[in-house]
Design a protein around this motif. Sequence first.
Motif, mmCIF file in Angstrom:
data_model
loop_
_atom_site.group_PDB
_atom_site.id
_atom_site.type_symbol
_atom_site.label_atom_id
_atom_site.label_comp_id
_atom_site.label_asym_id
_atom_site.label_seq_id
_atom_site.Cartn_x
_atom_site.Cartn_y
_atom_site.Cartn_z
ATOM 1 N N THR A 22 58.796 -100.613 5.289
ATOM 2 C CA THR A 22 58.220 -101.961 5.244
ATOM 3 C C THR A 22 58.452 -102.738 6.534
ATOM 4 O OG1 THR A 22 60.194 -102.960 4.276
ATOM 5 C CG2 THR A 22 58.511 -102.124 2.749
ATOM 6 N N ARG A 23 59.337 -102.224 7.383
ATOM 7 C CA ARG A 23 59.673 -102.940 8.616
ATOM 8 C C ARG A 23 59.180 -102.154 9.838
ATOM 9 N NH1 ARG A 23 65.913 -104.191 7.224
ATOM 10 N NH2 ARG A 23 65.756 -102.234 6.123
ATOM 11 N N GLY A 33 68.495 -92.757 11.812
ATOM 12 C CA GLY A 33 69.042 -94.057 12.197
ATOM 13 C C GLY A 33 68.600 -95.162 11.262
ATOM 14 N N ALA A 34 67.345 -95.106 10.826
ATOM 15 C CA ALA A 34 66.841 -96.108 9.880
ATOM 16 C C ALA A 34 67.576 -96.012 8.553
ATOM 17 C CB ALA A 34 65.341 -95.935 9.681
ATOM 18 N N ALA A 35 67.838 -94.793 8.093
ATOM 19 C CA ALA A 35 68.584 -94.601 6.843
ATOM 20 C C ALA A 35 70.008 -95.134 6.989
ATOM 21 C CB ALA A 35 68.602 -93.128 6.473
ATOM 22 N N THR A 103 60.843 -99.752 -5.079
ATOM 23 C CA THR A 103 59.807 -98.902 -4.507
ATOM 24 C C THR A 103 58.499 -99.677 -4.423
ATOM 25 O OG1 THR A 103 58.680 -96.760 -4.619
ATOM 26 C CG2 THR A 103 59.089 -97.879 -6.722
ATOM 27 N N ALA A 104 57.679 -99.290 -3.466
ATOM 28 C CA ALA A 104 56.336 -99.871 -3.346
ATOM 29 C C ALA A 104 55.290 -98.930 -3.932
ATOM 30 C CB ALA A 104 56.028 -100.145 -1.875
ATOM 31 N N ASP A 105 55.705 -97.758 -4.337
ATOM 32 C CA ASP A 105 54.808 -96.723 -4.856
ATOM 33 C C ASP A 105 54.411 -97.065 -6.298
ATOM 34 O OD1 ASP A 105 53.964 -94.361 -6.264
ATOM 35 O OD2 ASP A 105 54.845 -93.131 -4.681
ATOM 36 N N LEU A 126 65.038 -106.776 0.222
ATOM 37 C CA LEU A 126 65.310 -107.278 1.564
ATOM 38 C C LEU A 126 65.765 -108.729 1.556
ATOM 39 C CD1 LEU A 126 62.475 -105.479 3.531
ATOM 40 C CD2 LEU A 126 64.934 -104.931 3.528
ATOM 41 N N THR A 127 65.380 -109.510 0.545
ATOM 42 C CA THR A 127 65.864 -110.890 0.464
ATOM 43 C C THR A 127 67.372 -110.926 0.253
ATOM 44 O OG1 THR A 127 65.459 -111.112 -1.915
ATOM 45 C CG2 THR A 127 63.678 -111.790 -0.438
#
Length: 131
Positions: A22-23, A33-35, A103-105, A126-127
């Motif tokens: 999402t980012r 690295g993202a994980a 999830t966005a799925d 994320l909030t």
Amino acid sequence: MSAKRRTPGTVLVVDAANVVGTRPDGWWKDRAGAARRLHEQLLVGDTPHDEIVLVLEGGAKAGVRSGRDQHVRTVHAAKDGDSEIERQTAAAVAAGSRVTVITADQFLRARVEGLGAMAMSPSWLLTFLTG
């Protein structure tokens, strides 16, 4: 972490691929690295859950070892992340926990809701992580 009281029996299952996706921060160049960054945010973030299950798949698995680190349990998906998320959700629901899946799925959301979990979007999580 703040002293906010956690509700007993609550589990948050995180679809890491959806959250980092999402980012637009270059995660596709460094999935490990993202994980790792998401894992670190979950460790210090303030969600109202007893346990967080972070599900990693593919190249992201190199960023965080599987196992427990404080209240975050990292699971490496043997095959696809969706199947592992569904498996973790079913186990937590069967154990009597109140489960929220991030999830966005839409297809996965329907599957975990059918198991008795609640599904929320990555932006909801994320909030809590960004304050």
